[in-house]
Design an enzyme around this catalytic site. Structure first.
Site, PDB file in Angstrom:
ATOM      1  N   TYR A 148       0.840  -1.203   0.000  1.00 14.67           N
ATOM      2  CA  TYR A 148       0.000   0.000   0.000  1.00 14.67           C
ATOM      3  C   TYR A 148       0.883   1.265   0.000  1.00 14.67           C
ATOM      4  CZ  TYR A 148      -3.080   3.716   1.405  1.00 14.67           C
ATOM      5  OH  TYR A 148      -3.739   4.917   1.439  1.00 14.67           O
ATOM      6  N   CYS A 167     -11.558  13.354   4.347  1.00 14.19           N
ATOM      7  CA  CYS A 167     -12.443  14.399   4.876  1.00 14.19           C
ATOM      8  C   CYS A 167     -12.623  15.558   3.903  1.00 14.19           C
ATOM      9  CB  CYS A 167     -11.911  14.923   6.196  1.00 14.19           C
ATOM     10  SG  CYS A 167     -11.897  13.677   7.476  1.00 14.19           S
ATOM     11  N   LYS A 220     -10.306  16.759   1.629  1.00 14.85           N
ATOM     12  CA  LYS A 220      -9.145  17.589   1.330  1.00 14.85           C
ATOM     13  C   LYS A 220      -8.877  17.667  -0.171  1.00 14.85           C
ATOM     14  CE  LYS A 220      -4.304  17.361   2.530  1.00 14.85           C
ATOM     15  NZ  LYS A 220      -3.487  16.350   3.188  1.00 14.85           N
ATOM     16  N   THR A 221      -8.789  16.512  -0.816  1.00 15.21           N
ATOM     17  CA  THR A 221      -8.528  16.521  -2.251  1.00 15.21           C
ATOM     18  C   THR A 221      -9.655  17.212  -2.999  1.00 15.21           C
ATOM     19  OG1 THR A 221      -7.254  14.494  -2.053  1.00 15.21           O
ATOM     20  CG2 THR A 221      -8.008  15.057  -4.256  1.00 15.21           C
ATOM     21  N   SER A 222     -10.902  16.949  -2.603  1.00 16.28           N
ATOM     22  CA  SER A 222     -12.000  17.565  -3.350  1.00 16.28           C
ATOM     23  C   SER A 222     -12.012  19.076  -3.163  1.00 16.28           C
ATOM     24  CB  SER A 222     -13.341  16.929  -2.999  1.00 16.28           C
ATOM     25  OG  SER A 222     -13.619  17.123  -1.645  1.00 16.28           O
ATOM     26  N   ASP A 258      -1.795  17.588  -1.017  1.00 10.43           N
ATOM     27  CA  ASP A 258      -1.585  16.733   0.158  1.00 10.43           C
ATOM     28  C   ASP A 258      -0.499  17.236   1.104  1.00 10.43           C
ATOM     29  OD1 ASP A 258      -2.319  14.396   1.637  1.00 10.43           O
ATOM     30  OD2 ASP A 258      -0.541  13.371   0.905  1.00 10.43           O
ATOM     31  N   ARG A 307      -7.805   4.256  -4.681  1.00  2.34           N
ATOM     32  CA  ARG A 307      -7.179   5.545  -5.022  1.00  2.34           C
ATOM     33  C   ARG A 307      -6.772   5.612  -6.476  1.00  2.34           C
ATOM     34  NH1 ARG A 307      -5.327   8.992  -0.449  1.00  2.34           N
ATOM     35  NH2 ARG A 307      -6.253   8.022   1.362  1.00  2.34           N
ATOM     36  N   ARG A 344     -14.013  15.447  10.091  1.00  5.03           N
ATOM     37  CA  ARG A 344     -15.336  14.859   9.896  1.00  5.03           C
ATOM     38  C   ARG A 344     -16.054  14.961  11.232  1.00  5.03           C
ATOM     39  NH1 ARG A 344     -17.418  10.986   5.989  1.00  5.03           N
ATOM     40  NH2 ARG A 344     -15.637  11.467   4.678  1.00  5.03           N
TER      41      ARG A 344
HETATM   42  C1  SPV Z   1      -3.610  10.009   3.527  1.00  6.58           C
HETATM   43  O1  SPV Z   1      -4.057   8.951   4.004  1.00  6.58           O
HETATM   44  O2  SPV Z   1      -3.567  11.070   4.151  1.00  6.58           O
HETATM   45  C2  SPV Z   1      -3.119  10.026   2.144  1.00  6.58           C
HETATM   46  C3  SPV Z   1      -2.837   8.760   1.526  1.00  6.58           C
HETATM   47  O3  SPV Z   1      -2.899  11.058   1.583  1.00  6.58           O
HETATM   48  S1  SPV Z   1      -1.561   7.943   2.286  1.00  6.58           S
HETATM   49  O4  SPV Z   1      -0.453   7.907   1.348  1.00  6.58           O
HETATM   50  O5  SPV Z   1      -2.051   6.630   2.602  1.00  6.58           O
HETATM   51  O6  SPV Z   1      -1.174   8.656   3.481  1.00  6.58           O
HETATM   52 MN    MN Z   2      -2.727  12.676   2.973  1.00 11.20          MN
END
Ligand code: SPV
Ligand code: MN
Length: 630
Positions: free
Chosen positions: A227, A279, A281-283, A295, A393, A424
Site C-alpha cells: 500500500y 475528509c 481535502k482533495t476535493s 496533500d 485511489r 469529519r
Molecule cells: C492520507 O491517508 O492522508 C493520504 C494517503 O494522503 S496515504 O499515502 O495513505 O497517506
Molecule cells: Mn494525505
C-alpha cells in the site's frame, strides 16, 4: 553490516548485481556514502539485479512495462491506465506497525515509538535475502521544485516496480542534482521490500509488515507491504523525516493542500488546508480556482512571509465516490485517453473496464482487492465485499489539471494568507469559522482537530479521533512540540496567516448532511474575503463566523443558489454544550502531553469561560442572528 569503503571494493561488491551500465550510473554520483549504502543493501537483500532509474523517458517507460510484466499492475482497456491491488489485508496505512525508532527508554507522547537497536535488528532480519530473484530499483527525487532552497531530496530503493512507477508520477526525478551535488547533498533514504507475494500478487507476510523510521539516520524502512501510504517513501514516510528536520531548522512540514482562491479584481489568495484523510481535502483542493498541491506543504519564513511549496507533482487521491457530477475535472482526467493513471483497489471488470463507486453504471464481474469479484460476494465473516474499496485511489500527474497553478514550480513558493483545518464532525463545529488570532487558531482549531475515522487507516470506521493539524499519524515529535513549533514560527513572520476551521459533515437530527458538497467553495471564497478584511464577521464564543448577508451573496454569485436564513441559522448555530465537551476532550488529551506549551491551557480556559457565559445567557444553542458583528 559491512562498512567497507573505496570505489574499487564497491565495484567488486556490486559486480554480481549490476550490469556495467547501471554500475556506471550509480558511480556517476560522486557520493561514496551512497555507494556504500547500496552495496550494503544489495548484500543484505540479495536482489537479482539493480536498476538505476535516471528519470529518462526510457527508464520511466521500462518501469511502467516492468510493473505489468511483474503483474504488480494489470492492464485495462484504457491507454496509459493500469490497476494495482494491495490485497485484502494491506489496503491502508498500518499505524500499529509504523514506528519511530528511539534510544532505549525514550518515548514521544502520542507517537508510536520503538527501541532503535531492537528495531534495526528486526529490520536486518526481515530484509535478509528479501529481494532474491527481484529487480531492485534505485530512484533519485526532489521533494519540491528544482532549485528551490526549500526542497528536500530523497533516494528510494525498492523491489516494487509499482512503487517506483508511483514515484515517477508523484515526484520530480532529479538524478542530475545528485550527480552535480554529490556528497554535499543532504537527502532522505527509503528502503522498501515487498516481501513474499501470494498467488494473487499480494504481500503475504502481513504479520511481519514493518515501517520503521530512523530519524538519526534520516532513513525509513518498509517491508512486507505494498500500500503506497506504507511504501512510497516520499509520500508519508518522508513527512516524519521532514517534520523532524523542520523542528530542528524552524520550518513547517505539513499535511496540507495549497490552493489559490480568486477574489475581487482578479487577485489570487493562497490558502493551505489540513484535513485527515477522507475528509474532503482533495476535493476542496480540486474545487479551488488554482491548485498548487493537494496533500503536502513545506512552509518557510522568507522575508517575513510564510512561503509554501508543494513537494509533489502528482496526486494519490481517494477515488471512492468520485463522479462526473461532483468531480468533473478529476473524473475527466481519470478516463481521458492521453492521461497516465494507476488505479488501486478498484474493480477491474472482465472486459478491462475500471469501476469504482461513482461510475454511473452498476459494477460487473471482475477482479478486485479481494480476488475475483461478483455481485453478492461475501467475506469469511459473511460481510459483503464492496466491489471497490473505500480507500481505493488514483495516482496521476497534477499537470493534467486545467486549474494547476504554474507557481507549483516557483522555487520561492507562494505566500500563505490563510490556513484551514477540517475534520469529519457530525455535531459540533460550524461549517466555517475564523480564529481570533494565530495563537487562538493554533490552539483551538489546528491543535484541536478531531475527526470521525475513515477507511484510510486500518481499524473501525466512525470513531471520533484526535488528529492535531491532521498530521498525528505522521508526527515524529510530540503534538505539544509541534504546536510550539507553530507558535514560534510566528516570530519569523511580519504577518501571520489567518486560521479557520471548516466542517463539511454537520448533520441534522435525522442524520442528513446540512450542506451540499459544493458549498465548500463558498467557505473558501468567504475566507478569501476575510483574509483581506473585505467583509465583517460575527463574534461567537469560539471565533468569527460569517454574516448571513455575505453568505447569501456568495451563494448566489458562486453557486447561483439561494441561501435561506433557516439554513444559516441551523448551520451556524453555536452548539455550546458540544463545544464544551470538545474542550474537555482535547484538554484532557493535552494534559497528558508534558511538553504542551502552557498558553494552550490558557487559551482553552478562556474559550471555556466564553462558552459558559454564553450558555448562561443563551442556553445550549446560540442563534447566530443574536450575536454581535465585529
Ligand atoms: C492520507 O491517508 O492522508 C493520504 C494517503 O494522503 S496515504 O499515502 O495513505 O497517506
Ligand atoms: Mn494525505
Amino acid at each position: 553490516m559491512n562498512m567497507d569503503t573505496g570505489a574499487g571494493s564497491i565495484v567488486e561488491r556490486l559486480a554480481g548485481y549490476a550490469s556495467r551500465e547501471h554500475l556506471e550510473r550509480l558511480l556517476a554520483i560522486p557520493d561514496p556514502r551512497l555507494h556504500r549504502w547500496v552495496a550494503e543493501v544489495v548484500e543484505l537483500t540479495q536482489p537479482e539485479r539493480i536498476y538505476v532509474n535516471t528519470g529518462s523517458p526510457q527508464d520511466i517507460e521500462f518501469i511502467r512495462r516492468y510493473a505489468l510484466e511483474n503483474k504488480e499492475e494489470l492492464p485495462t482497456k484504457y491507454k496509459g491506465k493500469t490497476v494495482h491491488f494491495d490485497g485484502l489485508f494491506d489496503l491502508a496505512r498500518d499505524r500499529e506497525n509504523t514506528r519511530i525508532l528511539v534510544p532505549p527508554g525514550q518515548s514521544i507522547p502520542m507517537v508510536n515509538t520503538f527501541d532503535r537497536e531492537r528495531g534495526l535488528a528486526e529490520i536486518r532480519e526481515l530484509f535478509k535475502g528479501v529481494m532474491k530473484g527481484r529487480l531492485m530499483f534505485i530512484g533519485f527525487y526532489c521533494f519540491g521544485p528544482r532549485n528551490s532552497p526549500f526542497s528536500l531530496y530523497a533516494v528510494q530503493i525498492t523491489d516494487s516496480a509499482y512503487v517506483a512507477h508511483s514515484e515517477n508520477i508523484l515526484y520530480r526525478a532529479c538524478y542530475e542534482v545528485f550527480i552535480e551535488k554529490g556528497a554535499g547533498l543532504d537527502y532522505m533514504r527509503f528502503l522498501h521490500a515487498t516481501g513474499e507475494r501470494n498467488e494473487l500478487g499480494w504481500s503475504s507476510n502481513i504479520s511481519k509488515r514493518r515501517i520503521y523510521i530512523d530519524l538519526d539516520d534520516n532513513i525509513v524502512y518498509s517491508v512486507n507491504t505494498q500500500y503506497a501510504g506504507n511504501t512510497v517513501g516520499l509520500k508519508k514516510l518522508s513527512l516524519r523525516l521532514c517534520v523532524n528536520k523542520g523542528r530542528r531548522e524552524g520550518f513547517l512540514c505539513e499535511h496540507m493542500f495549497i490552493v489559490g482562491v480568486k477574489g475581487p479584481g482578479g487577485r489570487v489568495t493562497y490558502i493551505t488546508g489540513a484535513y485527515p484523510a477522507g475528509c474532503g481535502k482533495t476535493s476542496t483542493a480540486l474545487l479551488a480556482d488554482t491548485l498548487v498541491g493537494d496533500d503536502l506543504a513545506i512552509i518557510h519564513a522568507y522575508k517575513g512571509e510564510p512561503r509554501a511549496i508543494n513537494p509533489e507533482i502528482g496526486s494519490f487521491g481517494i477515488i471512492d465516490g468520485v463522479n462526473p457530477v461532483d468531480d468533473p475535472e478529476i473524473y475527466r482526467i481519470l478516463l481521458h485517453p492521453d492521461t497516465e493513471v494507476i488505479f488501486s483497489n478498484i474493480l477491474l471488470t472482465e472486459d478491462g473496464d475500471v469501476w469504482w463507486r461513482g461510475r454511473p453504471e452498476p459494477p460487473r464481474r471482475g477482479l478486485n482487492y479481494a480476488g475475483p469479484w461478483g455481485e453478492g460476494l461475501k467475506d469469511e465473516s459473511g460481510r459483503e465485499i464492496l466491489p471497490s474499496h473505500p480507500n481505493a485511489r488514483f495516482t496521476t500527474h497534477l499537470s493534467y489539471l486545467r486549474n494547476l497553478d504554474p507557481r507549483i514550480e516557483d522555487p520561492m513558493g507562494v505566500t500563505v494568507e490563510a490556513m484551514v483545518f477540517g475534520g469529519r464532525d457530525s455535531d459540533t463545529n460550524v461549517p466555517v469559522e475564523e480564529a481570533f488570532d494565530w495563537v487562538h487558531g493554533n490552539v483551538t482549531k489546528a491543535a484541536a482537530v478531531e475527526s470521525e475515522r475513515t477507511a484510510a487507516v486500518l481499524g473501525q470506521v466512525g470513531v471520533k479521533e484526535f488528529n492535531p493539524y491532521a498530521i498525528l499519524d505522521f508526527l515524529s515529535v510530540s503534538p505539544g512540540e509541534f504546536l510550539r513549533l507553530h507558535l514560534d514560527f510566528a516570530g519569523k513572520l511580519e504577518k501571520t496567516p489567518r486560521i479557520y476551521s471548516v466542517n463539511y459533515f454537520l448533520r441534522d437530527k435525522d442524520g442528513r448532511f446540512l450542506n451540499e458538497k459544493t458549498d465548500k467553495i463558498v467557505w473558501l471564497k468567504w475566507i478569501e474575503l476575510r483574509a483581506h478584511g473585505d467583509v465583517e464577521a460575527v463574534e461567537s464564543p469560539t471565533g468569527l463566523i460569517p454574516v448571513y448577508n455575505d453568505l447569501e451573496k456568495l451563494f448566489g454569485e458562486v453557486l447561483n443558489k439561494e441561501y435561506r436564513e433557516e439554513s444559516y441559522r441551523e448551520q451556524f448555530k453555536i452548539r455550546v454544550a458540544k463545544q464544551i465537551e470538545r474542550i474537555t476532550r482535547i484538554t484532557s488529551i493535552y494534559s497528558k502531553v508534558p511538553d504542551t506549551p502552557p498558553v494552550f491551557f490558557e487559551v482553552m480556559r478562556e474559550q471555556l469561560k466564553r462558552l459558559e457565559e454564553a450558555r448562561a445567557r443563551y442556553g445550549d444553542y446560540i442563534d447566530p442572528f443574536r450575536l454581535d458583528r465585529k
